[in-house]
Design an enzyme around this catalytic site. Sequence first.
Site, PDB file in Angstrom:
ATOM      1  N   LYS A  89      -4.514   5.891 -10.861  1.00 23.84           N
ATOM      2  CA  LYS A  89      -5.428   6.703 -10.045  1.00 23.84           C
ATOM      3  C   LYS A  89      -5.547   8.104 -10.622  1.00 23.84           C
ATOM      4  CE  LYS A  89      -4.473   4.274  -5.737  1.00 23.84           C
ATOM      5  NZ  LYS A  89      -3.892   4.384  -4.381  1.00 23.84           N
ATOM      6  N   ALA A 130      -1.217   9.329  -5.519  1.00 23.66           N
ATOM      7  CA  ALA A 130      -0.060   8.635  -4.973  1.00 23.66           C
ATOM      8  C   ALA A 130      -0.500   7.240  -4.567  1.00 23.66           C
ATOM      9  CB  ALA A 130       0.484   9.383  -3.758  1.00 23.66           C
ATOM     10  N   ASP A 131       0.459   6.395  -4.296  1.00 26.55           N
ATOM     11  CA  ASP A 131       0.137   5.076  -3.782  1.00 26.55           C
ATOM     12  C   ASP A 131       1.204   4.679  -2.785  1.00 26.55           C
ATOM     13  OD1 ASP A 131      -1.830   2.792  -4.250  1.00 26.55           O
ATOM     14  OD2 ASP A 131       0.105   1.788  -4.165  1.00 26.55           O
ATOM     15  N   THR A 132       0.791   4.024  -1.750  1.00 25.40           N
ATOM     16  CA  THR A 132       1.697   3.533  -0.725  1.00 25.40           C
ATOM     17  C   THR A 132       1.528   2.028  -0.637  1.00 25.40           C
ATOM     18  OG1 THR A 132       1.464   5.569   0.547  1.00 25.40           O
ATOM     19  CG2 THR A 132       2.309   3.645   1.722  1.00 25.40           C
ATOM     20  N   ILE A 133       2.637   1.325  -0.650  1.00 25.49           N
ATOM     21  CA  ILE A 133       2.590  -0.117  -0.445  1.00 25.49           C
ATOM     22  C   ILE A 133       3.561  -0.485   0.660  1.00 25.49           C
ATOM     23  CG2 ILE A 133       1.861  -0.683  -2.791  1.00 25.49           C
ATOM     24  CD1 ILE A 133       4.729  -1.381  -3.445  1.00 25.49           C
TER      25      ILE A 133
END
Length: 99
Positions: free
Chosen positions: A50, A66-69
């Site tokens: 990203k 950022a990424d949230t899983i």
Amino acid sequence: MLVLASASPRRQELLRNAGIPFTVQPADIEETPRAGEPPRECAERLAREKALAVWRNRPRDLVLAADTIVVVDEIILGKPVNADDAARMLRLLSGRMHR
């Protein structure tokens, strides 16, 4: 200029509450986990992808990504495709330990 590579209302709220000026430019990337990819590595890879996708269009700006899983039983839950899928995921998570 700080560019947030996300359309996440929560991330925008965090920056606003911290008094940090920013602009939003969501990254348009494929967010599918790779086969056998551990959850943490997936989140870190997606955040990097990203950031790079937005930075390529704005190389003079500082890009925050950022990424949230969500993980349950070592299975990464993706974004729900519709309301029924979201309800299915909530039932799966209800009363269970998840990360």
